[in-house]
Scaffold this active site. Structure first.
Site, short mmCIF file in Angstrom:
data_model
loop_
_atom_site.label_atom_id
_atom_site.label_comp_id
_atom_site.label_asym_id
_atom_site.label_seq_id
_atom_site.Cartn_x
_atom_site.Cartn_y
_atom_site.Cartn_z
N GLU A 112 42.29 28.69 38.66
CA GLU A 112 42.37 30.09 38.23
C GLU A 112 42.87 30.95 39.39
OE1 GLU A 112 38.44 31.29 37.06
OE2 GLU A 112 38.18 29.56 35.74
N LYS A 114 42.63 33.68 42.09
CA LYS A 114 41.48 34.34 42.71
C LYS A 114 41.80 35.82 42.77
CE LYS A 114 38.11 34.00 46.43
NZ LYS A 114 37.80 35.41 46.45
N ASP A 116 41.57 39.73 43.41
CA ASP A 116 41.05 40.53 44.52
C ASP A 116 40.52 41.85 43.98
OD1 ASP A 116 40.36 41.16 47.04
OD2 ASP A 116 42.38 41.57 47.76
N TYR A 223 35.51 35.17 33.96
CA TYR A 223 35.72 33.80 34.42
C TYR A 223 34.45 32.95 34.52
CZ TYR A 223 34.86 36.40 38.78
OH TYR A 223 34.36 37.23 39.73
N CYS A 422 36.92 70.76 57.52
CA CYS A 422 36.88 71.95 58.36
C CYS A 422 36.19 73.05 57.56
CB CYS A 422 38.31 72.36 58.73
SG CYS A 422 38.37 73.95 59.57
N CYS A 427 41.43 78.33 58.20
CA CYS A 427 42.00 77.34 59.13
C CYS A 427 43.52 77.26 58.90
CB CYS A 427 41.37 75.98 58.90
SG CYS A 427 42.19 74.66 59.83
S1 IVH Z 1 33.98 32.03 40.06
C1 IVH Z 1 30.26 30.22 41.85
N1 IVH Z 1 36.47 32.69 39.61
O1 IVH Z 1 35.27 35.30 44.31
C2 IVH Z 1 31.56 30.75 41.45
N2 IVH Z 1 35.27 33.88 41.27
O2 IVH Z 1 33.46 34.00 46.40
C3 IVH Z 1 31.47 32.10 40.92
N3 IVH Z 1 36.57 35.65 42.35
O3 IVH Z 1 32.30 37.04 43.86
C4 IVH Z 1 32.73 32.84 40.95
N4 IVH Z 1 38.42 35.34 41.20
O4 IVH Z 1 34.42 38.16 43.11
C5 IVH Z 1 35.37 32.93 40.34
N5 IVH Z 1 38.69 33.18 39.08
C6 IVH Z 1 37.58 33.41 39.79
C7 IVH Z 1 37.53 34.43 40.77
C8 IVH Z 1 36.35 34.63 41.50
C9 IVH Z 1 37.83 36.06 42.14
C10 IVH Z 1 35.66 36.24 43.35
C11 IVH Z 1 34.40 36.79 42.78
C12 IVH Z 1 33.29 36.14 43.51
C13 IVH Z 1 33.95 35.56 44.70
C14 IVH Z 1 33.24 34.28 45.07
#
Ligand code: IVH
Length: 667
Positions: A112, A114, A116, A223, A422, A427
């Site tokens: 998946e 990741k 942000d 997710y 300020c 000003c």
């Molecule tokens: S799964 C135990 N899936 O990453 C796994 N997390 O370090 C639970 N995040 O706090 C999370 N994309 O904010 C999962 N496709 C994704 C994700 C994801 C971003 C973030 C999430 C989490 C952090 C875990």
């Protein structure tokens, strides 16, 4: 004829279904205008028959009363973190470890993006959205139910078949294009900007007033789950189920059978990361089978069945040479790092906004520090972090003196605010900023009254409020350095011409808190004339398109303030007579259409093109999606053109665009 109760139920169902098709299936069946019409019909019905209004009605997304603080929520199951695979080698290690533990069984994975953003947990009981919270430290988060309700990809009611009890987890993201736009507007409004889309998402969710959250284009991808009354045999089955319940999952999620498939997925996501309308910082690799997961178990706070592969950062190193403080038109003191010039992603960065005191402290930025910089959301320079190992001896921690660097008056931070302001209402920096905003292109559009001249006028004590420029004599201008007779004559013509700007421009020029260009136009179209606004109550402002309680209050308070009333009165006395804005056309090729501009147009600026589309009843948005009606393609168009072609969205070159503008001229 159906009874009001039947009609309300029918409308709720239609709207809910439309939301599901739009946000989850990405296959809209209702036109936006039709959606709005049905929503308004439901609102009217519920106003007439309050007993018909249910908490899960699509009308109930905003409107909760702002709370004083966030309550704590203990997660029934902790929200864990992910172990990181820093490079290909560590990824191979991860996959090997999984295979070793599962002693040669065939294992499949789900990959998946990741995201942000900000992790949240939502609780559904009998399909109804009950409570939502932030991840917090993983054990305890903050309750943000009212804010989450304002996000259209948070279903208030799940589809039939959802479990009786479901804790679902996902990431709230802030789309990139909207992020750049939000910062532009905040900068214009003299408010502190956000460092990156992630902070913008977090800041938008942690609003005590949900109407502010509602005004931000947040979105969620789901997710994972916490506690539930159902079980699945694989993660993939779980993702499919979530989607069926109406919970949007990422269309880029993919099942991967082995390491080489995972690697191919990584390469594809890495290559395409900038084409997505939101930021991703890597890929999460998860073991698919539930039985496998159970056997793999956990190490401290992370599961052994998942790993986050972080993309290499697109960052460069440079040195902070100075931290400068500037003062904007609202009096906010903003720290900026001046850095040794460095190339990042095709542009040279010399200045990096540090947003506010807390941000500088949090990152512990000091003069002389070596730092990593990147471009957040592909545009805005961001200081990622200080390289502590390279800190020169004797570098002093940054302190934002509570003194205005421009006028020397005391600066103060109100409780709960990040901005230091300020306190001197006279000003020069504030006056200058206000005057500059007043004369700006999007406001009274007085060419020639730029930064330098504004500074000179304020420094010479000639201007105390914007109205003063209308009563200045030519002689007064001539006395200023570098202004000759010809320039004064031009300036005079510009100043006189500005008396007849449209009401929306005039309202924008006033610098009302929370009111940018779009709201100014909505106000102008709603009220038609300034005097109608001057006497309006908070409720009257609530009737304006896209205006929620916080904004309504801000406008009302600004217009009720005697000093502001006097300033407006003086402008009118000076002969300023705002003209009615023409109604956007409801016919022609742009009416109700969503348009993306990409590349450079030869015959008009991007701003003019945007204004031209808006005058013809269209909307210009930043990113291409299936919902885009037209992409206007200029010189050197890049990924947006590619995306349009992939999605089969119509495109037009500049010549065609100009022709279409001719057809869609406002009546
Ligand atoms: S799964 C135990 N899936 O990453 C796994 N997390 O370090 C639970 N995040 O706090 C999370 N994309 O904010 C999962 N496709 C994704 C994700 C994801 C971003 C973030 C999430 C989490 C952090 C875990």
């Amino acid at each position: 004829m159906s009874s009001p109760a039947q009609r309300a139920a029918q409308l709720r169902e239609t709207l809910r279904d439309a939301n599901y098709r739009y946000y989850v299936l990405d296959a809209p069946t209702l036109a936006d205008a039709e959606y709005d019409r049905l929503l308004r019909e439901l609102q009217t019905l519920e106003e007439k028959h309050p007993e018909l209004c249910t908490p899960d009605s699509p009308t109930q997304r905003v409107g909760a009363i702002p709370s004083a603080k966030f309550e704590k929520v203990v997660h029934r199951r902790p929200m864990l973190s992910l172990q990181n695979a820093m490079n290909d080698e560590e990824l191979v290690d991860f996959v090997e470890r999984v295979h070793k533990t599962l002693s040669g069984e065939s294992v499949s994975f789900v990959c998946e993006p990741k995201l942000d953003g900000l992790a949240v947990e939502l609780i559904y009981e009998h399909g109804r959205f009950i409570k939502g919270s932030t991840r917090g430290d993983g054990e305890v988060g903050e309750e943000i139910t009212a804010n989450l309700r304002t996000i259209r990809s948070v279903p208030l009611m799940l589809q039939p078949g959802a479990p009786d009890y479901l804790e679902v987890r996902g990431e709230v993201i802030f789309p990139r294009a909207a992020f750049a736009e939000l910062n532009r507007r905040r900068e214009e409004a003299g408010e502190p900007t956000f460092a990156n889309p992630r902070n913008a998402a977090a800041g938008s969710l942690r609003q005590l007033d949900p109407s502010i959250t509602a005004s931000r284009p947040l979105a969620v991808f789901y997710y994972d789950v916490g506690e539930t009354s159902t079980r699945w045999t694989s993660h993939w089955a779980r993702l499919c189920a979530l989607r069926d319940y109406g919970l949007r999952t990422n269309p880029q999620n993919q099942r991967c059978a082995d390491l080489s498939a995972i690697k191919a997925y990584l390469a594809e996501r890495l290559a395409g990361r900038h084409d997505l309308p939101y930021e991703i910082d890597g890929v999460v690799v998860k073991v698919d089978g539930e039985a496998h997961r159970e056997r793999l178990g956990f190490v401290s706070r992370s599961p052994r069945w998942a790993a986050a592969y972080k993309f290499p950062a697109e960052e460069e190193e440079t040195i902070v040479e100075e931290i400068l403080i500037s003062v904007g038109r609202t009096g906010v003191l903003t720290p900026t790092a001046r850095v040794r010039p460095v190339h990042v992603g095709g542009v040279t960065i010399t200045n990096i906004g540090l947003h506010n005191e807390d941000e500088v402290r949090r990152k512990d930025v000091r003069v002389g520090d070596h730092v990593f910089v990147r471009r957040a959301g592909d545009v805005i320079p961001e200081l990622v972090k200080v390289i502590l190992e390279k800190r020169p001896p004797g570098a002093e921690p940054f302190v934002l003196n509570p003194i205005c660097p421009v006028c020397g008056a005391a600066a103060r931070r109100e409780a709960g605010e990040v901005a230091m302001r300020c306190t001197n209402i006279a000003c020069p920096a504030v006056l200058q900023g206000r005057l500059r905003h007043f004369s700006g292109r999007r406001a009274m559009d007085i060419e020639g009254l730029g930064d330098k001249l504004c500074a000179q006028l304020v420094a010479a004590g000639l201007v105390k409020t914007p109205a003063d420029i209308y009563s200045l004599s030519d002689a007064a201008f001539l006395e200023l350095e570098r202004l000759g007779e010809k320039s004064v004559a031009n300036l005079r013509a510009q100043i006189d011409g500005s008396k007849k700007r449209r009401l929306s421009r005039f309202l924008n020029a006033l610098g009302i808190p929370q009111v940018g260009e779009a709201t100014a136009l909505a106000l102008s179209l709603h009220f038609g004339a300034l005097d109608k606004m001057m006497g309006a109550a908070v409720d009257d402002f609530l009737g304006v398109r896209d205006v929620g309680p916080a904004v309504a209050q801000a406008i009302h308070d600004f217009l009720a303030e005697p000093k502001n009333r006097e300033a407006i009165g003086r402008l009118l006395q000076a002969g300023v007579a705002p003209e009615t804005d023409p109604r956007p056309s409801s016919r022609g090729p742009f009416a109700g259409k969503s348009v993306v501009l990409t590349g450079t147009l030869a015959k008009m600026s991007r701003e003019d093109a945007k204004a031209a589309v808006e005058r013809r009843g269209g909307k210009v948005v930043g990113a291409v999606s299936r919902k885009t009606d037209l992409v206007v393609v200029g010189e050197d168009a890049g990924s947006k053109l590619k995306k349009a072609q992939e999605l089969g969205v119509a495109t037009a070159d500049e010549e065609t665009f100009l022709k279409m503008l001719g057809e869609g001229e406002t009546a």
